[in-house]
Design a protein around this motif. Structure first.
Motif, short mmCIF file in Angstrom:
data_model
loop_
_atom_site.label_atom_id
_atom_site.label_comp_id
_atom_site.label_asym_id
_atom_site.label_seq_id
_atom_site.Cartn_x
_atom_site.Cartn_y
_atom_site.Cartn_z
N UNK A 1 40.53 53.22 40.48
CA UNK A 1 40.58 54.66 40.58
C UNK A 1 39.46 55.23 41.41
N UNK A 2 38.97 54.42 42.38
CA UNK A 2 37.88 54.86 43.24
C UNK A 2 36.50 54.54 42.71
N UNK A 3 36.45 53.84 41.56
CA UNK A 3 35.15 53.48 40.98
C UNK A 3 34.90 51.98 40.96
N UNK A 4 35.84 51.20 41.43
CA UNK A 4 35.72 49.75 41.60
C UNK A 4 35.37 49.01 40.31
N UNK A 5 36.38 48.37 39.75
CA UNK A 5 36.18 47.50 38.59
C UNK A 5 35.68 46.17 39.13
N UNK A 6 34.35 46.10 39.38
CA UNK A 6 33.79 45.06 40.23
C UNK A 6 33.65 43.69 39.59
N UNK A 7 33.73 43.58 38.27
CA UNK A 7 33.76 42.27 37.62
C UNK A 7 34.18 42.44 36.18
N UNK A 8 34.25 41.33 35.46
CA UNK A 8 34.56 41.36 34.03
C UNK A 8 33.63 40.38 33.31
N UNK A 9 32.96 40.86 32.26
CA UNK A 9 31.98 40.02 31.59
C UNK A 9 32.63 38.86 30.82
N UNK B 1 30.79 49.78 31.00
CA UNK B 1 31.92 48.96 30.55
C UNK B 1 32.99 49.90 30.01
N UNK B 2 34.16 49.81 30.59
CA UNK B 2 35.23 50.73 30.19
C UNK B 2 35.95 50.19 28.96
N UNK B 3 36.50 49.00 29.04
CA UNK B 3 37.17 48.37 27.92
C UNK B 3 37.39 46.90 28.26
N UNK B 4 37.45 46.05 27.25
CA UNK B 4 37.78 44.64 27.43
C UNK B 4 36.92 43.96 28.50
N UNK B 5 35.64 44.32 28.54
CA UNK B 5 34.72 43.66 29.47
C UNK B 5 34.79 44.12 30.90
N UNK B 6 35.57 45.18 31.18
CA UNK B 6 35.75 45.67 32.54
C UNK B 6 34.57 46.55 32.95
N UNK B 7 33.89 46.18 34.03
CA UNK B 7 32.73 46.93 34.49
C UNK B 7 33.07 47.76 35.72
N UNK B 8 32.70 49.05 35.68
CA UNK B 8 32.98 50.01 36.75
C UNK B 8 31.68 50.68 37.21
N UNK C 1 45.63 30.47 46.31
CA UNK C 1 46.47 30.47 45.11
C UNK C 1 45.61 30.48 43.84
N UNK C 2 44.87 31.55 43.67
CA UNK C 2 44.10 31.81 42.44
C UNK C 2 44.21 33.31 42.19
N UNK C 3 44.80 33.68 41.07
CA UNK C 3 45.02 35.10 40.77
C UNK C 3 44.52 35.42 39.38
N UNK C 4 43.65 36.41 39.28
CA UNK C 4 43.07 36.77 38.00
C UNK C 4 43.85 37.82 37.25
N UNK C 5 43.49 37.99 35.99
CA UNK C 5 44.05 39.05 35.18
C UNK C 5 43.58 40.41 35.72
N UNK C 6 44.19 41.45 35.21
CA UNK C 6 43.76 42.81 35.48
C UNK C 6 42.38 43.04 34.85
N UNK C 7 41.52 43.77 35.55
CA UNK C 7 40.27 44.16 34.93
C UNK C 7 39.02 43.56 35.51
N UNK C 8 38.99 43.35 36.82
CA UNK C 8 37.78 42.86 37.47
C UNK C 8 37.74 41.38 37.74
N UNK C 9 38.72 40.65 37.25
CA UNK C 9 38.73 39.19 37.42
C UNK C 9 38.94 38.78 38.88
N UNK C 10 39.77 39.54 39.59
CA UNK C 10 40.02 39.17 40.99
C UNK C 10 38.82 39.46 41.88
N UNK C 11 38.07 40.50 41.57
CA UNK C 11 36.83 40.72 42.30
C UNK C 11 35.84 39.59 42.02
#
Length: 393
Positions: free
Chosen positions: A52-60, A100-107, A369-379
């Motif tokens: 949403x323009x704030x970049x979920x840059x990783x997940x703890x 941290x927004x939810x479920x380890x998602x960092x913005x 061929x590596x795809x992460x879950x929603x929430x910063x994993x792909x970053x």
């Protein structure tokens, strides 16, 4: 008119996204002469719109089991050597406020532009050259060197990095360029398909389109994967975090099972009937009104609980806990956040991301061929694979 002379580098990175810029910064700060080439007018386009323009840059909570790949072990090496904590240390060094927004998602507290600015600053520290607004016209390989022609320029280097991502979000210029190039060099490609994408419904299930905009907490299951988050009914089908997560595991022809009331114990409707017999069935569901109306209609339940046989209530409980939707497709790459599939990992080194059969050729980020879950994993995969590559070239 003579062509300008070929410029020489230690490495050329195709793609100025998260993985490409991080690999470039890493290599540049190691003293390598690096060129990043991107067809877009500016780098980091996908970063800028993320979260949403704030970049979920990783997940703890990053861990290899939260990634999809034909080889589920491939990502372990890179992810283990560059962690979410490592990237967070870099974020903090730049004094970028985050939450941290939810479920380890960092913005970012501010904007995704802070991440792009940080990456560009890191590249500047390594004297990385960046060429934007120039689609790649040709890629050659001879005598241990790669040549790249873009615009009216040609550059060559002993190392070439494919970091052009997958075909998701084509409005930003995304394409299958990475796969075309990989195949030219003899690398295999796992069939790409949209991931983290809304699902579409048709036929009898189109009735649920009448409740577009309604959201509720569910457990969504596809294949062996299950996710508890919000599901959103749309005018085309199903969306929301739980559905986007499940979509990465869903295959055409399969059902998506949804527990619409995940906290209810067995026998809860019969208990409600005993305790509050005059309560209407729609109210007893405790769901958003329009959703409760639609479900009660589909279950053929109406009126007070006292007037509904226990057998009908038991059947309703079972269906509500395992409601089967049969999507007829997805909203495609246009709405997909990422791509499942890509350059096959069996042709790459998990330590360096280098092609096993083409010395000097690397592939990183979403192109692989590596795809992460929603929430910063792909970053986090972009940072980790970029770092692994940048330390090797």
């Amino acid at each position: 008119m003579t062509s300008p002379p070929t410029q020489t580098y230690d490495a050329i990175i195709l793609g100025g996204g998260a993985a490409g810029l991080f690999a470039a910064a890493t290599a540049g700060q190691r003293g390598r002469k690096v060129l990043v080439v991107d067809h877009a007018p500016r780098v980091g386009q996908k970063i800028l719109i993320s979260g949403g323009g704030r970049c979920n840059f990783t997940n703890i909570h990053t861990a290899p089991d939260r990634y999809i790949s034909a080889n589920p072990h491939f990502a372990k090496s890179a992810l283990g050597r560059y962690t979410a904590a490592d990237f967070l240390e870099l974020i903090d060094a730049y004094r970028i406020a985050w939450h941290e927004k939810t479920l380890g998602q960092l913005f970012c507290d501010g904007s995704a532009g802070q991440i792009v600015d940080m990456l560009l600053d890191e590249c500047a520290k390594g004297d990385v050259a960046i060429a934007t607004g120039h689609p790649v016209r040709d890629v050659g390989h001879a005598d241990g060197r790669f040549s790249v022609t873009f615009g009216n320029r040609t550059a060559s280097a002993p190392a070439l990095v494919i970091a052009t991502g997958g075909p998701s979000i084509p409005k930003l210029g995304a394409s299958d360029f990475a796969y075309v190039l990989a195949r030219r060099f003899g690398l295999k490609v796992v069939e790409p398909r949209p991931a983290l994408v809304p699902l579409t419904l048709g036929g009898d299930e189109m009735l649920f389109r009448g409740i577009a905009g309604v959201s509720t907490d569910v457990v969504a299951r596809a294949g062996k994967a299950a996710f508890r988050e919000a599901a959103l009914f749309t005018h085309r089908g199903l969306s929301g975090p739980a559905i986007l997560q499940a979509s990465s595991y869903w295959r055409l022809g399969e059902a998506v099972a949804i527990d619409l009331l995940p906290d209810r114990p067995a026998g809860w409707l019969r208990t409600a009937k005993r305790d509050q017999p005059r309560v209407g069935v729609k109210r007893a569901l405790g769901l958003p009104e329009r959703l409760a109306d639609a479900l009660a209609e589909r279950l053929a339940l109406a009126g007070e609980l006292a007037n509904i046989p226990d057998r009908a209530l038991e059947a309703a409980e079972r269906q509500l806990a395992d409601w089967r939707f049969h999507p007829n497709g997805t909203e495609g790459f246009a709405k997909a956040e990422v791509t499942v599939g890509g350059i096959a990992t069996d042709g790459l080194s998990q330590k360096t991301m280098e092609a096993k059969t083409v010395p000097g050729l690397y592939a990183i980020g979403e192109a692989v061929d590596v795809t992460g879950w929603l929430g910063g994993y792909n970053f986090q995969w972009a940072w980790a694979s970029g770092r692994a590559c940048g330390e090797a070239i």
